[in-house]
Scaffold this motif. Structure first.
Motif, short mmCIF file in Angstrom:
data_model
loop_
_atom_site.label_atom_id
_atom_site.label_comp_id
_atom_site.label_asym_id
_atom_site.label_seq_id
_atom_site.Cartn_x
_atom_site.Cartn_y
_atom_site.Cartn_z
N ASN A 33 104.41 45.73 11.31
CA ASN A 33 103.21 45.45 12.10
C ASN A 33 103.17 44.03 12.64
O ASN A 33 102.17 43.61 13.21
CB ASN A 33 101.95 45.70 11.26
N THR A 34 104.25 43.29 12.44
CA THR A 34 104.30 41.90 12.89
C THR A 34 105.09 41.81 14.19
O THR A 34 106.14 42.42 14.32
CB THR A 34 104.94 41.00 11.82
N VAL A 35 104.56 41.04 15.13
CA VAL A 35 105.22 40.83 16.42
C VAL A 35 105.53 39.35 16.56
O VAL A 35 104.65 38.50 16.40
CB VAL A 35 104.34 41.30 17.59
N ALA A 73 104.70 45.51 22.79
CA ALA A 73 105.03 45.69 21.37
C ALA A 73 103.94 46.45 20.62
O ALA A 73 104.04 46.64 19.41
CB ALA A 73 105.25 44.32 20.72
N GLY A 74 102.89 46.87 21.32
CA GLY A 74 101.80 47.60 20.68
C GLY A 74 100.73 46.70 20.09
O GLY A 74 99.93 47.12 19.26
N SER A 75 100.70 45.46 20.53
CA SER A 75 99.77 44.46 20.00
C SER A 75 98.82 43.99 21.10
O SER A 75 98.87 44.49 22.23
CB SER A 75 100.58 43.29 19.44
N LYS A 76 97.98 43.04 20.77
CA LYS A 76 97.03 42.46 21.71
C LYS A 76 96.89 40.98 21.41
O LYS A 76 97.23 40.52 20.31
CB LYS A 76 95.65 43.11 21.57
N LEU A 77 96.34 40.23 22.35
CA LEU A 77 96.09 38.82 22.11
C LEU A 77 95.20 38.59 20.89
O LEU A 77 95.39 37.63 20.15
CB LEU A 77 95.46 38.16 23.35
N GLU A 78 94.25 39.47 20.66
CA GLU A 78 93.36 39.28 19.51
C GLU A 78 94.07 39.47 18.17
O GLU A 78 93.51 39.16 17.12
CB GLU A 78 92.10 40.15 19.60
N PRO A 135 96.70 45.14 13.25
CA PRO A 135 95.90 45.68 12.14
C PRO A 135 96.37 47.08 11.76
O PRO A 135 96.77 47.87 12.62
CB PRO A 135 94.48 45.72 12.69
N ALA A 136 96.33 47.37 10.47
CA ALA A 136 96.83 48.66 9.96
C ALA A 136 96.16 49.85 10.65
O ALA A 136 96.82 50.85 10.93
CB ALA A 136 96.61 48.73 8.45
N GLN A 137 94.87 49.74 10.96
CA GLN A 137 94.17 50.87 11.58
C GLN A 137 94.68 51.18 12.99
O GLN A 137 94.45 52.28 13.48
CB GLN A 137 92.65 50.68 11.57
N ARG A 138 95.35 50.22 13.64
CA ARG A 138 95.89 50.45 14.98
C ARG A 138 97.40 50.65 14.98
O ARG A 138 97.98 51.03 15.97
CB ARG A 138 95.57 49.26 15.88
N ALA A 139 98.04 50.33 13.86
CA ALA A 139 99.52 50.35 13.81
C ALA A 139 100.10 51.74 13.94
O ALA A 139 99.54 52.72 13.59
CB ALA A 139 100.01 49.69 12.54
#
Length: 139
Positions: A33-35, A73-78, A135-139
């Motif tokens: 879950n880390t980018v 990568a499936g992430s966001k700025l937040e 976050p795990a809920q979005r991963a």
């Protein structure tokens, strides 16, 4: 099964043809879950230099590129948890930090700032290194 995903792989021969390099790298890596993003600079995602002589314009480009790469990568700025900002002159601190701060308003990452003698290309006035945790809920 790979433990991580490499996003936008390239060879340094392409990004730095004026230098005798031959390194296989990528723009981002997602490990679990880390980018992790490659340092973002004045170079846009098409290899063009943006904002020569203008640290704020370079920071704007760097953050726009970071947003795209994080999303790929499936992430966001937040999701950003750590930033390291490199500047080549103390005078660039305020304009660069204002831009980065606007992009990360309300995010509260840990931050380190360094003044360095130079970066990979003489046109680069700043560079930002970013790590995000999805976050795990979005991963």
């Amino acid at each position: 099964m790979p433990t991580h995903t490499r996003i936008r792989p390239f060879n340094t021969k392409q990004a730095y043809p004026e230098q005798k390099l031959d390194n296989d790298v990528c723009m981002a890596v997602r490990a679990g879950n880390t980018v992790y993003l490659r340092g973002q600079t004045a170079m846009d995602l098409d290899g063009n230099i943006i904002g020569v002589g203008d640290a704020a314009a370079q920071a704007e480009n760097a953050m726009a590129c970071a947003k795209v790469l994080l999303e790929e990568a499936g992430s966001k700025l937040e999701d950003v948890v750590k930033i390291v900002i490199y500047i080549t002159d103390r005078a660039y601190r305020e304009p660069v930090y204002r831009v980065v701060g606007a992009w990360l308003k309300g995010v509260y990452p840990v931050s380190t700032g360094l003044i360095v003698q130079g970066l990979a290309k003489p046109e680069y006035l700043m560079e930002i290194d970013i790590i995000a945790e999805i976050p795990a809920q979005r991963a």
